[in-house]
Design an enzyme around this catalytic site. Structure first.
Site, PDB file in Angstrom:
ATOM      1  N   THR A 127      -8.647  23.537 -40.166  1.00 39.91           N
ATOM      2  CA  THR A 127      -9.701  22.962 -41.016  1.00 39.91           C
ATOM      3  C   THR A 127     -11.093  23.272 -40.481  1.00 39.91           C
ATOM      4  OG1 THR A 127     -10.626  20.840 -41.708  1.00 39.91           O
ATOM      5  CG2 THR A 127      -9.375  20.812 -39.682  1.00 39.91           C
ATOM      6  N   ASP A 128     -12.062  23.256 -41.388  1.00 42.08           N
ATOM      7  CA  ASP A 128     -13.459  23.450 -40.957  1.00 42.08           C
ATOM      8  C   ASP A 128     -13.977  22.232 -40.192  1.00 42.08           C
ATOM      9  OD1 ASP A 128     -13.649  21.652 -43.091  1.00 42.08           O
ATOM     10  OD2 ASP A 128     -15.154  22.814 -44.201  1.00 42.08           O
ATOM     11  N   GLU A 129     -13.237  21.114 -40.262  1.00 36.98           N
ATOM     12  CA  GLU A 129     -13.719  19.900 -39.596  1.00 36.98           C
ATOM     13  C   GLU A 129     -13.749  20.040 -38.080  1.00 36.98           C
ATOM     14  OE1 GLU A 129     -12.107  16.233 -40.960  1.00 36.98           O
ATOM     15  OE2 GLU A 129     -12.019  16.923 -43.021  1.00 36.98           O
TER      16      GLU A 129
ATOM     17  N   LYS B 163      -6.758  18.570 -34.589  1.00 33.41           N
ATOM     18  CA  LYS B 163      -6.665  19.917 -35.185  1.00 33.41           C
ATOM     19  C   LYS B 163      -7.361  20.920 -34.268  1.00 33.41           C
ATOM     20  CE  LYS B 163      -5.141  21.074 -38.588  1.00 33.41           C
ATOM     21  NZ  LYS B 163      -3.745  21.499 -38.951  1.00 33.41           N
TER      22      LYS B 163
ATOM     23  N   TYR C 131      -8.530  12.813 -36.285  1.00 31.10           N
ATOM     24  CA  TYR C 131      -7.855  13.899 -37.017  1.00 31.10           C
ATOM     25  C   TYR C 131      -8.401  15.261 -36.603  1.00 31.10           C
ATOM     26  CZ  TYR C 131      -7.285  17.344 -40.738  1.00 31.10           C
ATOM     27  OH  TYR C 131      -7.044  18.513 -41.422  1.00 31.10           O
TER      28      TYR C 131
HETATM   29  P1  NAD Z   1      -0.562  16.781 -46.470  1.00 27.50           P
HETATM   30  O1  NAD Z   1      -0.786  15.537 -45.702  1.00 27.50           O
HETATM   31  O2  NAD Z   1      -0.617  16.747 -47.962  1.00 27.50           O
HETATM   32  O3  NAD Z   1       0.874  17.391 -46.084  1.00 27.50           O
HETATM   33  C1  NAD Z   1       1.349  17.417 -44.771  1.00 27.50           C
HETATM   34  C2  NAD Z   1       2.847  17.685 -44.808  1.00 27.50           C
HETATM   35  O4  NAD Z   1       3.313  17.758 -43.443  1.00 27.50           O
HETATM   36  C3  NAD Z   1       3.667  16.571 -45.487  1.00 27.50           C
HETATM   37  O5  NAD Z   1       4.608  17.138 -46.365  1.00 27.50           O
HETATM   38  C4  NAD Z   1       4.346  15.863 -44.330  1.00 27.50           C
HETATM   39  O6  NAD Z   1       5.600  15.301 -44.676  1.00 27.50           O
HETATM   40  C5  NAD Z   1       4.492  16.993 -43.328  1.00 27.50           C
HETATM   41  N1  NAD Z   1       4.588  16.497 -41.936  1.00 27.50           N
HETATM   42  C6  NAD Z   1       3.770  15.610 -41.329  1.00 27.50           C
HETATM   43  N2  NAD Z   1       4.181  15.383 -40.062  1.00 27.50           N
HETATM   44  C7  NAD Z   1       5.266  16.173 -39.866  1.00 27.50           C
HETATM   45  C8  NAD Z   1       6.117  16.412 -38.766  1.00 27.50           C
HETATM   46  N3  NAD Z   1       5.931  15.778 -37.590  1.00 27.50           N
HETATM   47  N4  NAD Z   1       7.122  17.300 -38.912  1.00 27.50           N
HETATM   48  C9  NAD Z   1       7.318  17.938 -40.084  1.00 27.50           C
HETATM   49  N5  NAD Z   1       6.555  17.745 -41.166  1.00 27.50           N
HETATM   50  C10 NAD Z   1       5.523  16.883 -41.060  1.00 27.50           C
HETATM   51  O7  NAD Z   1      -1.596  17.843 -45.899  1.00 27.50           O
HETATM   52  P2  NAD Z   1      -2.357  19.036 -46.622  1.00 27.50           P
HETATM   53  O8  NAD Z   1      -3.615  18.522 -47.207  1.00 27.50           O
HETATM   54  O9  NAD Z   1      -1.408  19.799 -47.454  1.00 27.50           O
HETATM   55  O10 NAD Z   1      -2.772  19.924 -45.354  1.00 27.50           O
HETATM   56  C11 NAD Z   1      -1.916  20.966 -44.884  1.00 27.50           C
HETATM   57  C12 NAD Z   1      -2.581  21.651 -43.711  1.00 27.50           C
HETATM   58  O11 NAD Z   1      -3.831  22.207 -44.112  1.00 27.50           O
HETATM   59  C13 NAD Z   1      -2.898  20.705 -42.547  1.00 27.50           C
HETATM   60  O12 NAD Z   1      -2.646  21.398 -41.350  1.00 27.50           O
HETATM   61  C14 NAD Z   1      -4.380  20.413 -42.697  1.00 27.50           C
HETATM   62  O13 NAD Z   1      -4.965  20.131 -41.456  1.00 27.50           O
HETATM   63  C15 NAD Z   1      -4.873  21.729 -43.264  1.00 27.50           C
HETATM   64  N6  NAD Z   1      -6.092  21.662 -44.091  1.00 27.50           N
HETATM   65  C16 NAD Z   1      -6.162  20.803 -45.150  1.00 27.50           C
HETATM   66  C17 NAD Z   1      -7.295  20.800 -45.961  1.00 27.50           C
HETATM   67  C18 NAD Z   1      -7.420  19.889 -47.171  1.00 27.50           C
HETATM   68  O14 NAD Z   1      -8.467  19.867 -47.805  1.00 27.50           O
HETATM   69  N7  NAD Z   1      -6.381  19.158 -47.554  1.00 27.50           N
HETATM   70  C19 NAD Z   1      -8.364  21.664 -45.673  1.00 27.50           C
HETATM   71  C20 NAD Z   1      -8.250  22.530 -44.564  1.00 27.50           C
HETATM   72  C21 NAD Z   1      -7.110  22.532 -43.799  1.00 27.50           C
HETATM   73  O1  TDX Z   2     -12.251   6.929 -51.767  1.00 29.28           O
HETATM   74  C1  TDX Z   2     -12.927   7.772 -51.162  1.00 29.28           C
HETATM   75  N1  TDX Z   2     -14.280   7.789 -51.362  1.00 29.28           N
HETATM   76  C2  TDX Z   2     -15.098   8.691 -50.753  1.00 29.28           C
HETATM   77  O2  TDX Z   2     -16.310   8.677 -50.970  1.00 29.28           O
HETATM   78  C3  TDX Z   2     -12.337   8.748 -50.260  1.00 29.28           C
HETATM   79  C4  TDX Z   2     -10.854   8.749 -50.022  1.00 29.28           C
HETATM   80  C5  TDX Z   2     -13.172   9.660 -49.671  1.00 29.28           C
HETATM   81  N2  TDX Z   2     -14.516   9.640 -49.889  1.00 29.28           N
HETATM   82  C6  TDX Z   2     -15.377  10.675 -49.274  1.00 29.28           C
HETATM   83  C7  TDX Z   2     -15.148  10.946 -47.801  1.00 29.28           C
HETATM   84  C8  TDX Z   2     -15.492  12.427 -47.703  1.00 29.28           C
HETATM   85  O3  TDX Z   2     -16.888  12.593 -47.572  1.00 29.28           O
HETATM   86  O4  TDX Z   2     -15.022  11.890 -49.936  1.00 29.28           O
HETATM   87  C9  TDX Z   2     -15.060  13.001 -49.037  1.00 29.28           C
HETATM   88  C10 TDX Z   2     -13.685  13.669 -49.002  1.00 29.28           C
HETATM   89  O5  TDX Z   2     -12.783  12.754 -48.389  1.00 29.28           O
HETATM   90  P1  TDX Z   2     -11.259  13.143 -48.065  1.00 29.28           P
HETATM   91  O6  TDX Z   2     -10.575  13.541 -49.326  1.00 29.28           O
HETATM   92  O7  TDX Z   2     -10.676  12.048 -47.261  1.00 29.28           O
HETATM   93  O8  TDX Z   2     -11.433  14.496 -47.244  1.00 29.28           O
HETATM   94  P2  TDX Z   2     -12.145  14.852 -45.845  1.00 29.28           P
HETATM   95  O9  TDX Z   2     -12.247  13.692 -44.954  1.00 29.28           O
HETATM   96  O10 TDX Z   2     -13.389  15.636 -46.170  1.00 29.28           O
HETATM   97  O11 TDX Z   2     -11.011  15.847 -45.235  1.00 29.28           O
HETATM   98  C11 TDX Z   2     -10.322  16.792 -46.096  1.00 29.28           C
HETATM   99  O12 TDX Z   2     -10.805  18.085 -45.927  1.00 29.28           O
HETATM  100  C12 TDX Z   2     -10.551  18.721 -44.703  1.00 29.28           C
HETATM  101  C13 TDX Z   2      -8.820  16.763 -45.806  1.00 29.28           C
HETATM  102  O13 TDX Z   2      -8.317  15.439 -45.992  1.00 29.28           O
HETATM  103  C14 TDX Z   2      -8.525  17.273 -44.433  1.00 29.28           C
HETATM  104  O14 TDX Z   2      -7.114  17.329 -44.213  1.00 29.28           O
HETATM  105  C15 TDX Z   2      -9.100  18.650 -44.306  1.00 29.28           C
HETATM  106  O15 TDX Z   2      -8.949  19.124 -43.004  1.00 29.28           O
END
Ligand code: NAD
Ligand code: TDX
Length: 331
Positions: free
Chosen positions: A120-122, A151, A147
């Site tokens: 992630t960019d975080e 990462k 988190y």
């Molecule tokens: P998510 O939470 O929707 O899915 C995570 C999955 O991993 C789930 O299916 C869960 O059951 C599985 N999991 C969790 N712990 C586990 C374990 N110990 N063993 C096996 N499986 C396990 O997450 P996502 O949003 O799909 O993110 C996927 C990846 O992308 C993550 O590595 C996250 O850091 C990265 N990422 C997410 C975002 C975003 O915006 N969602 C952005 C950048 C990077």
């Molecule tokens: O109810 C809400 N109201 C609100 O204002 C929630 C759930 C979030 N927010 C804000 C917090 C953040 O500024 O919205 C923005 C996005 O929130 P999230 O969906 O929780 O995402 P963020 O914390 O930015 O992280 C996401 O992007 C990077 C993913 O959850 C991560 O897994 C990924 O690495």
């Protein structure tokens, strides 16, 4: 190609499996997923006959060893992924994101299997709202939350295993994804499903925090470009120039769902809330010839709203528990 996808029942992983089954019928996919609260077998219903699904934990070294030995490539999506949860209980984040990545690295090292690490960019922390800059591959790591720090730690392990043990790995750090199958705890699905449930969207703090949105299909297409043509040991930033503040996103959701523009609530802000993320993805574009296809955020958001409207059975059973958790935090 025998491809092992960890976290394939989660948001991005399930979209990756769908896209792979659709576009690359020659790839044999095995999903390893623990089916935590964030994973769902139903996210893979459409492809269940064309993949192998293994329920299991990425920290289970015996299981991981066996599955990695039977694979040519591993793409690692599995993680604890929600910042808010990491503030209430960091331990699962350390366990899955750090120990889980370590377990996979030891297995790909042993069996000389190609590995791609999804991050992630975080890990770069945040930018000021008025900073003209963006994150690049050279930005120093400076994570803010439990988190993002786990990462960042997992990324460091990958880099060390490349350098010290010659592991054949690439890394990608992507911005905020949106699209179908995203858990209702996350910002965009939470607001859409609030409205569909008769509740109001909830905005943290002022709503001025900026996120750089990318459609999940564009993220996954970039992961495939890196698998095909990425240089071993390199990190690629993935982003689609989609910066928007949270208040604007809520405003757009309200408008697209025919609600009044003021029909939302300000709630307690997230502790340590990162101000702004912004990705410079020029390396990926210039060197690997990747371009985002979902460049109209409004259109992608509307399609996402339609998906949640049409797939109530997929999310409705999780909604009450998620909202009860938020309510306990004043959010
Ligand atoms: P998510 O939470 O929707 O899915 C995570 C999955 O991993 C789930 O299916 C869960 O059951 C599985 N999991 C969790 N712990 C586990 C374990 N110990 N063993 C096996 N499986 C396990 O997450 P996502 O949003 O799909 O993110 C996927 C990846 O992308 C993550 O590595 C996250 O850091 C990265 N990422 C997410 C975002 C975003 O915006 N969602 C952005 C950048 C990077
Ligand atoms: O109810 C809400 N109201 C609100 O204002 C929630 C759930 C979030 N927010 C804000 C917090 C953040 O500024 O919205 C923005 C996005 O929130 P999230 O969906 O929780 O995402 P963020 O914390 O930015 O992280 C996401 O992007 C990077 C993913 O959850 C991560 O897994 C990924 O690495």
């Amino acid at each position: 190609m025998r491809l092992l996808v960890t976290g394939g029942a989660g948001f991005i992983g399930s979209n990756f499996v769908h896209a792979t089954a659709r576009d690359r019928p020659g790839v044999r996919v095995t999903v390893l997923d623990a089916l935590t609260y964030a994973g769902s077998r139903f996210s893979l219903s459409a492809v269940e006959n064309s993949i192998e699904f293994v329920k299991g934990d990425i920290t289970d070294a015996g299981l991981v060893n066996r599955l990695v030995a039977e694979s040519d490539v591993v793409v690692h999506f599995a993680a604890e992924s929600h910042n808010d949860n990491s503030l209430t209980d960091p331990w699962p984040f350390l366990h899955t994101n750090i120990i889980g990545t370590y377990t996979l690295l030891q297995a790909v090292r042993k069996h000389c299997v190609r590995y791609h690490h999804v991050s992630t960019d975080e890990v770069y922390g945040d930018l000021a709202l008025d900073d003209p800059g963006k994150f690049t591959e050279d930005t120093p790591y400076n994570p803010s939350s439990p988190y993002s720090s786990t990462k960042g730690a997992s990324d460091m392990l990958v880099r060390a295993w490349v350098r010290s043990f010659g592991v054949q790995a690439t890394l990608s750090n992507c911005s905020n994804n949106y699209g179908p199958y995203q858990h209702v705890e996350k910002f965009i699905p939470r607001q859409i499903t609030n409205i569909l449930s008769g509740a109001r969207p909830k905005l943290y703090g002022t709503g001025k925090n900026v996120r750089d949105w990318i459609h999940v299909e564009d993220h996954n297409a970039a992961v495939w470009r890196i698998l095909e043509s990425g240089e071993i040991g390199r990190t690629y930033l993935i982003g689609a120039d989609g910066e928007l503040d949270n208040a604007s996103v809520v405003g757009m959701i309200l408008e697209l769902m025919a609600k009044d523009p003021d029909d939302f609530e300000h709630v307690t802000d997230r502790a340590g809330h990162d101000l702004r993320y912004a990705i410079d993805s020029s390396t990926l574009r210039d060197e690997l010839d990747w371009q985002p296809r979902y460049t109209d955020f409004r259109e992608g958001l509307l399609a996402t709203i339609d998906w949640y409207r049409e797939n109530r059975a997929w999310w409705e059973s999780n909604k009450d528990a998620v909202e009860a958790r938020y309510q306990a935090q004043g959010a």
